[in-house]
Design a protein around this motif. Structure first.
Motif, PDB file in Angstrom:
ATOM      1  N   VAL A  92      -6.489   9.745  -5.475  1.00  0.00           N
ATOM      2  CA  VAL A  92      -7.748  10.019  -4.776  1.00  0.00           C
ATOM      3  C   VAL A  92      -8.232  11.430  -5.085  1.00  0.00           C
ATOM      4  O   VAL A  92      -9.421  11.644  -5.365  1.00  0.00           O
ATOM      5  N   THR A  93      -7.327  12.412  -5.044  1.00  0.00           N
ATOM      6  CA  THR A  93      -7.745  13.809  -5.211  1.00  0.00           C
ATOM      7  C   THR A  93      -7.981  14.166  -6.672  1.00  0.00           C
ATOM      8  O   THR A  93      -9.002  14.766  -7.021  1.00  0.00           O
ATOM      9  N   THR A  94      -7.042  13.816  -7.541  1.00  0.00           N
ATOM     10  CA  THR A  94      -7.166  14.164  -8.964  1.00  0.00           C
ATOM     11  C   THR A  94      -8.002  13.146  -9.722  1.00  0.00           C
ATOM     12  O   THR A  94      -8.852  13.498 -10.536  1.00  0.00           O
ATOM     13  N   GLY A  95      -7.782  11.867  -9.450  1.00  0.00           N
ATOM     14  CA  GLY A  95      -8.541  10.824 -10.133  1.00  0.00           C
ATOM     15  C   GLY A  95      -9.928  10.623  -9.577  1.00  0.00           C
ATOM     16  O   GLY A  95     -10.735   9.891 -10.159  1.00  0.00           O
ATOM     17  N   ASN A  96     -10.210  11.246  -8.443  1.00  0.00           N
ATOM     18  CA  ASN A  96     -11.529  11.195  -7.807  1.00  0.00           C
ATOM     19  C   ASN A  96     -11.959   9.771  -7.452  1.00  0.00           C
ATOM     20  O   ASN A  96     -13.140   9.428  -7.515  1.00  0.00           O
ATOM     21  N   TYR A  97     -10.994   8.940  -7.079  1.00  0.00           N
ATOM     22  CA  TYR A  97     -11.328   7.585  -6.635  1.00  0.00           C
ATOM     23  C   TYR A  97     -11.747   7.617  -5.169  1.00  0.00           C
ATOM     24  O   TYR A  97     -11.222   8.398  -4.370  1.00  0.00           O
ATOM     25  N   ASP A  98     -12.698   6.757  -4.830  1.00  0.00           N
ATOM     26  CA  ASP A  98     -13.092   6.622  -3.427  1.00  0.00           C
ATOM     27  C   ASP A  98     -12.044   5.851  -2.639  1.00  0.00           C
ATOM     28  O   ASP A  98     -11.739   6.189  -1.495  1.00  0.00           O
ATOM     29  N   ILE A  99     -11.517   4.798  -3.254  1.00  0.00           N
ATOM     30  CA  ILE A  99     -10.481   3.979  -2.624  1.00  0.00           C
ATOM     31  C   ILE A  99      -9.431   3.611  -3.671  1.00  0.00           C
ATOM     32  O   ILE A  99      -9.779   3.252  -4.800  1.00  0.00           O
ATOM     33  N   VAL A 100      -8.173   3.704  -3.278  1.00  0.00           N
ATOM     34  CA  VAL A 100      -7.081   3.163  -4.088  1.00  0.00           C
ATOM     35  C   VAL A 100      -6.392   2.112  -3.234  1.00  0.00           C
ATOM     36  O   VAL A 100      -5.820   2.423  -2.183  1.00  0.00           O
ATOM     37  N   SER A 101      -6.473   0.876  -3.660  1.00  0.00           N
ATOM     38  CA  SER A 101      -5.924  -0.234  -2.889  1.00  0.00           C
ATOM     39  C   SER A 101      -4.577  -0.657  -3.459  1.00  0.00           C
ATOM     40  O   SER A 101      -4.414  -0.798  -4.681  1.00  0.00           O
ATOM     41  N   GLY A 102      -3.610  -0.858  -2.587  1.00  0.00           N
ATOM     42  CA  GLY A 102      -2.310  -1.328  -3.035  1.00  0.00           C
ATOM     43  C   GLY A 102      -2.372  -2.769  -3.522  1.00  0.00           C
ATOM     44  O   GLY A 102      -3.165  -3.570  -3.029  1.00  0.00           O
ATOM     45  N   TRP A 103      -1.543  -3.066  -4.491  1.00  0.00           N
ATOM     46  CA  TRP A 103      -1.452  -4.427  -5.038  1.00  0.00           C
ATOM     47  C   TRP A 103       0.005  -4.854  -5.000  1.00  0.00           C
ATOM     48  O   TRP A 103       0.826  -4.348  -5.770  1.00  0.00           O
ATOM     49  N   LYS A 104       0.322  -5.768  -4.085  1.00  0.00           N
ATOM     50  CA  LYS A 104       1.696  -6.274  -3.997  1.00  0.00           C
ATOM     51  C   LYS A 104       1.905  -7.304  -5.108  1.00  0.00           C
ATOM     52  O   LYS A 104       1.807  -8.510  -4.883  1.00  0.00           O
ATOM     53  N   LYS A 105       2.178  -6.773  -6.292  1.00  0.00           N
ATOM     54  CA  LYS A 105       2.268  -7.625  -7.482  1.00  0.00           C
ATOM     55  C   LYS A 105       3.426  -8.611  -7.347  1.00  0.00           C
ATOM     56  O   LYS A 105       3.340  -9.771  -7.747  1.00  0.00           O
ATOM     57  N   LYS A 106       4.529  -8.135  -6.790  1.00  0.00           N
ATOM     58  CA  LYS A 106       5.689  -8.995  -6.544  1.00  0.00           C
ATOM     59  C   LYS A 106       5.895  -9.042  -5.035  1.00  0.00           C
ATOM     60  O   LYS A 106       6.252  -8.045  -4.409  1.00  0.00           O
ATOM     61  N   ARG A 107       5.649 -10.197  -4.436  1.00  0.00           N
ATOM     62  CA  ARG A 107       5.712 -10.336  -2.985  1.00  0.00           C
ATOM     63  C   ARG A 107       7.026 -10.982  -2.564  1.00  0.00           C
ATOM     64  O   ARG A 107       7.586 -11.811  -3.281  1.00  0.00           O
ATOM     65  N   PHE A 108       7.477 -10.592  -1.380  1.00  0.00           N
ATOM     66  CA  PHE A 108       8.680 -11.174  -0.817  1.00  0.00           C
ATOM     67  C   PHE A 108       8.343 -11.916   0.478  1.00  0.00           C
ATOM     68  O   PHE A 108       8.977 -11.734   1.506  1.00  0.00           O
ATOM     69  N   ASP A 109       7.310 -12.744   0.384  1.00  0.00           N
ATOM     70  CA  ASP A 109       6.888 -13.551   1.524  1.00  0.00           C
ATOM     71  C   ASP A 109       7.094 -15.025   1.198  1.00  0.00           C
ATOM     72  O   ASP A 109       7.378 -15.395   0.063  1.00  0.00           O
ATOM     73  N   ASN A 110       6.914 -15.865   2.204  1.00  0.00           N
ATOM     74  CA  ASN A 110       7.030 -17.302   1.999  1.00  0.00           C
ATOM     75  C   ASN A 110       5.973 -17.787   1.006  1.00  0.00           C
ATOM     76  O   ASN A 110       4.787 -17.484   1.146  1.00  0.00           O
ATOM     77  N   VAL A 111       6.417 -18.526  -0.004  1.00  0.00           N
ATOM     78  CA  VAL A 111       5.527 -18.943  -1.090  1.00  0.00           C
ATOM     79  C   VAL A 111       4.413 -19.856  -0.599  1.00  0.00           C
ATOM     80  O   VAL A 111       3.234 -19.669  -0.920  1.00  0.00           O
ATOM     81  N   MET A 112       4.759 -20.837   0.223  1.00  0.00           N
ATOM     82  CA  MET A 112       3.781 -21.847   0.634  1.00  0.00           C
ATOM     83  C   MET A 112       2.825 -21.334   1.705  1.00  0.00           C
ATOM     84  O   MET A 112       1.640 -21.646   1.683  1.00  0.00           O
ATOM     85  N   THR A 113       3.336 -20.563   2.651  1.00  0.00           N
ATOM     86  CA  THR A 113       2.489 -20.151   3.766  1.00  0.00           C
ATOM     87  C   THR A 113       1.762 -18.837   3.522  1.00  0.00           C
ATOM     88  O   THR A 113       0.774 -18.540   4.207  1.00  0.00           O
ATOM     89  N   LYS A 114       2.224 -18.034   2.562  1.00  0.00           N
ATOM     90  CA  LYS A 114       1.582 -16.737   2.349  1.00  0.00           C
ATOM     91  C   LYS A 114       1.184 -16.486   0.899  1.00  0.00           C
ATOM     92  O   LYS A 114       0.045 -16.120   0.616  1.00  0.00           O
ATOM     93  N   ASN A 115       2.117 -16.652  -0.034  1.00  0.00           N
ATOM     94  CA  ASN A 115       1.824 -16.271  -1.421  1.00  0.00           C
ATOM     95  C   ASN A 115       0.706 -17.086  -2.049  1.00  0.00           C
ATOM     96  O   ASN A 115      -0.261 -16.534  -2.592  1.00  0.00           O
ATOM     97  N   ILE A 116       0.825 -18.415  -2.008  1.00  0.00           N
ATOM     98  CA  ILE A 116      -0.193 -19.270  -2.634  1.00  0.00           C
ATOM     99  C   ILE A 116      -1.532 -19.155  -1.918  1.00  0.00           C
ATOM    100  O   ILE A 116      -2.563 -18.948  -2.570  1.00  0.00           O
TER     101      ILE A 116
END
Length: 317
Positions: free
Chosen positions: A109-133
């Motif tokens: 945010v400070t050096t890259g001057n981005y307004d928003i940096v959003s996290g991306w949970k690329k590898k999730r540890f949640d239930n596949v059927m109820t959350k991931n899909i």
């Protein structure tokens, strides 16, 4: 102050002390001045007592306690009004987000001057059927409709410039669409960062599969508001006028046809009301008038000062 860290929570008594210890260690190691705002969204366990005890030992901790559970959007709304840091970071209290991500988010945010940096949970540890899909389907629809290219709209770990959180109004269940709200407000320098994710070590999730249904409905609302929120007459008035004109012209056509039958072809006894087009024309004129009135009322409503602060703060420290 470099950082304001916002942590909405509901019944997370097991994780709060560990979460703050890790936040404190990371900020000290990176020489970042900071404050932490814990927003207790109507917890029924010992979460608020733990926050009070932590406050005694650590003055950089602040807390807001709601009188009941109002939802994550209202918790963020309350915190956004109070924070003072140059960079605002939001994260969940369940320890699925890693506080160790904070320094890199701050730098982006400070050096890259981005307004928003959003996290991306690329590898999730949640239930596949109820959350991931469902999450993948939801995010694909959100990207398509909103035009904001993020892989994970619902990730709680995000970093913002202070100007962003002070310029947007988060209400309802719109917390998952903060990047879209910000883009609509003119903050379009938005990016994402893959972040670590782990299974919840304590407690259970407070969100069920119904959040995806609400999420899609909110997405439709956001799409409409972003395009016509400031000019509802352009949508309702145009649709209403078109329907009224079609109905009116159909009624004229029915009247002219009746006159031609009577005076040209000498055909009597054919009632206009017996023609289905009579009811179609009448219905379209009525609906057109109603839509036009809806657009007019919408214009009056948006000119009033709408207040989204529909929560009650029981205590603040």
């Amino acid at each position: 102050m470099n950082l304001s860290i916002i942590v909405p929570l509901l019944n997370e008594e097991e994780s709060l002390e560990e979460l703050f210890t890790r936040i404190d260690q990371v900020c000290r190691d990176n020489k970042l001045s900071y404050e932490v705002w814990f927003i207790d969204d109507g917890s029924t366990d010992l979460s608020w007592s733990i926050i009070e005890n932590l406050k005694i030992q650590h003055p950089q901790i602040h807390g807001i306690k709601f009188s009941k559970n109002y939802g994550k959007s209202q918790a963020l709304h309350a915190a956004f009004e109070k924070v003072n840091g140059d960079v605002i970071i939001t994260m969940d209290a369940d320890l699925q987000d890693f506080p160790e991500e904070i320094p890199e988010l701050y730098e982006m945010v400070t050096t890259g001057n981005y307004d928003i940096v959003s996290g991306w949970k690329k590898k999730r540890f949640d239930n596949v059927m109820t959350k991931n899909i469902p999450s993948k389907l939801f995010n694909a629809a959100a990207r398509k409709v909103s035009g904001v290219s993020l892989h994970d709209f619902n990730c709680g770990l995000k970093a913002y410039k202070k100007q962003v959180v002070k310029s947007i109004d988060v209400y309802g269940d719109m917390h998952r669409y903060i990047p879209v709200l910000a883009a609509n407000a003119g903050f379009r320098n938005i990016t994402e960062k893959p972040v670590q994710h782990q299974a919840r070590p304590y407690g259970t999730s407070k969100f069920g599969t119904e959040r995806f249904v609400r999420g899609f409905l909110d997405l439709v609302t956001l799409w409409f508001v972003s395009r016509f929120g400031g000019r509802p007459m352009h949508f309702f008035g145009a649709a209403g006028t078109l329907m009224f004109i079609i109905g009116f012209l159909s009624a004229i056509w029915l009247g002219v046809s009746k006159l031609i039958d009577v005076y040209v072809f000498k055909i009597y006894g054919n009632l206009i009301a017996a023609n289905p087009w009579f009811f179609i024309a009448l219905t379209m004129m009525i609906l057109g008038s109603l839509l036009f009135v809806a657009g007019f009322l919408g214009e009056l409503i948006i000119r009033s000062n709408r207040e989204h602060k529909n929560y009650h703060i029981e205590e603040m420290i």
